[in-house]
Design an enzyme around this catalytic site. Structure first.
Site, short mmCIF file in Angstrom:
data_model
loop_
_atom_site.label_atom_id
_atom_site.label_comp_id
_atom_site.label_asym_id
_atom_site.label_seq_id
_atom_site.Cartn_x
_atom_site.Cartn_y
_atom_site.Cartn_z
N GLU A 109 0.82 -1.20 0.00
CA GLU A 109 0.00 0.00 0.00
C GLU A 109 0.86 1.25 0.00
OE1 GLU A 109 -2.35 -0.72 3.54
OE2 GLU A 109 -3.96 -1.54 2.32
N CYS A 122 3.30 8.60 1.38
CA CYS A 122 3.86 7.60 2.28
C CYS A 122 3.95 6.29 1.50
CB CYS A 122 2.94 7.46 3.49
SG CYS A 122 3.44 6.17 4.63
N CYS A 129 6.44 -6.64 7.24
CA CYS A 129 7.60 -6.14 8.00
C CYS A 129 8.03 -7.21 8.97
CB CYS A 129 7.24 -4.86 8.75
SG CYS A 129 8.65 -4.15 9.62
N CYS A 133 6.84 -5.24 15.78
CA CYS A 133 6.40 -4.34 16.85
C CYS A 133 4.96 -4.71 17.21
CB CYS A 133 6.49 -2.87 16.41
SG CYS A 133 8.14 -2.43 15.83
N CYS A 136 1.61 -2.76 16.02
CA CYS A 136 1.54 -2.31 14.63
C CYS A 136 0.86 -3.35 13.75
CB CYS A 136 2.97 -2.07 14.15
SG CYS A 136 3.12 -1.94 12.38
N CYS A 370 0.17 5.63 10.14
CA CYS A 370 1.31 4.77 10.45
C CYS A 370 0.92 3.57 11.31
CB CYS A 370 2.39 5.56 11.16
SG CYS A 370 3.36 6.44 9.98
S1 SF4 Z 1 6.07 -0.19 13.51
FE1 SF4 Z 1 5.31 -1.81 12.13
S2 SF4 Z 1 6.11 -1.29 10.07
FE2 SF4 Z 1 7.27 -0.08 11.60
S3 SF4 Z 1 9.07 -1.38 12.06
FE3 SF4 Z 1 7.53 -1.91 13.61
S4 SF4 Z 1 6.44 -3.69 12.73
FE4 SF4 Z 1 7.57 -2.69 11.05
#
Ligand code: SF4
Length: 378
Positions: A109, A122, A129, A133, A136, A370
């Protein structure tokens, strides 16, 4: 032994390699590729002009190239890389999220946000990823694969074309289907899906393509590009040596290792102090202030003592803090801080003389803010 910045702890799940594209190549490599296809090397510049300057991606429009050569050159250097699955808009059309399908079916995206005084895009640097985290949406699905340089660049090239063609309305929005006023892209943020510095070579290649003068590249300003990282220290130090004037944004989210180890798991490898030292090195070499990104999460990282500790760590440094009200993600126990805690956090940083702003959460209602880009075809 990997070189600094060649990270080995995230292994893409191994999809077929994307087709070679002009935007993957340096100008010299483009000439070689054109010659390899049996055409005169100067045609490489013509193709670059069509792709980066005229944004004319249909071979029928390349009237300066003999008709017989167009399809061959298109197949060699401008293959179809990705297609739009759908656009979703909000803010009266001024925010537009695009879901892309790559050649192997991978979904990513990008989000285009038009403001009265600027336009920001963005973009994603990886599909998914690997940084995991816990707050997220992107991190929850893991890493699918790295994007190629051209797959990164094409998100921007298409955004520039959409703005030129008036597809994204300006202030006040407008009736659906009506043509908007043309606009130019001013800012690019590598804050979509992925950790950009974990896909180091391709991201650096993309920055070169985006900022090389036309027609070799898009001719955008390095100063308008922000690269975010969770703190991959060797890659940050390597990035500092590239000589770019881009802004570096460090997703810190906690000032103490104990909490950061849980919020940003890569902190178990590189600690807060090391990450900040690498950030200051980048600031010194690029002469740019570093952005510190801090998602404020209710009762997790928004306490007064943490604000004070953060202020002490950043005091007197070339820095700007962006506090991000946490975007709710489906099924998550994490939520945004109370307004009074957010205000107290801001004041505590200001008391240390640290510049701080609370980020606007544009795109939240389309999951385009984000930590919300999860690329599903729902
Ligand atoms: S916040 Fe999400 S996109 Fe950013 S590094 Fe951590 S897991 Fe990856």
């Amino acid at each position: 032994m990997p070189k600094p910045g060649e990270l080995t702890f995230v292994a893409p799940r191994g999809a077929a390699r994307p087709p070679r594209h002009l935007a993957d190549l340096t100008p010299a490599e483009r000439r070689e590729a054109v010659a390899g296809a049996g055409e005169k090397p100067f045609r490489a510049k013509q193709l670059s002009q069509h792709y980066f300057s005229r944004l004319a991606h249909d071979p029928a429009q390349w009237t300066d190239i003999p008709a017989a050569a167009r399809e061959k050159l298109a197949a060699e250097l401008l293959p179809d890389l990705m297609s739009v699955v759908r656009h979703i808009s909000c803010d009266e059309g001024m925010t537009r999220k695009t879901l892309w399908k790559l050649h192997d079916g991978t979904l990513v995206e990008s989000v285009l946000m038009r403001y009265p005084d600027r336009v920001t895009m963005c973009i994603s640097s990886q599909a998914g990823c690997g940084m995991n985290c816990p707050f997220c949406a992107t991190g929850q699905a893991g890493l699918d694969r790295n994007l190629s340089t051209a797959e990164i660049v094409h998100q921007i090239v298409d955004g520039v074309r959409a703005l030129r063609d008036g597809e994204v309305p300006g202030a006040g929005g407008q009736a659906e289907g009506a043509a908007g006023t043309p606009a130019r892209l001013s800012n690019i943020v590598f804050m979509g899906m992925g950790e950009p510095l974990a896909n180091y070579k391709r991201v650096v290649g993309a920055i070169r393509r985006l900022t090389d003068p036309e027609p070799d590249g898009l001719g955008l300003s390095q100063r308008g590009i922000t690269v975010s990282t969770v703190g991959l220290v060797p890659a940050m130090l390597r990035f500092a040596d590239e000589g770019f004037k881009c802004r570096l944004a460090v997703s810190l989210h906690a000032p103490d290792d104990e909490l950061r180890d849980t919020l940003v798991p890569v902190n178990t490898r590189w600690k807060v102090r090391e990450v900040l030292d690498a950030a200051w090195e980048y600031a010194a070499k690029s002469s740019r202030r570093v952005s510190i990104e801090y998602a404020l999460i209710k009762d997790i990282n928004d306490q007064a003592w943490r604000a004070d500790l953060l202020g002490r760590l950043l005091k007197g440094r070339p820095v700007h803090v962006n506090l991000i009200p946490l975007n709710p993600t489906p099924g998550s126990k994490w939520t945004a801080s109370r307004p009074e805690d957010e205000a107290a956090f801001v004041q505590a940083l200001q008391a240390h003389g640290v510049p701080v702003t609370v980020r606007d959460t544009r795109g939240q209602e389309i999951d385009g803010a984000c930590g919300q880009l999860a690329a599903t075809e729902r």
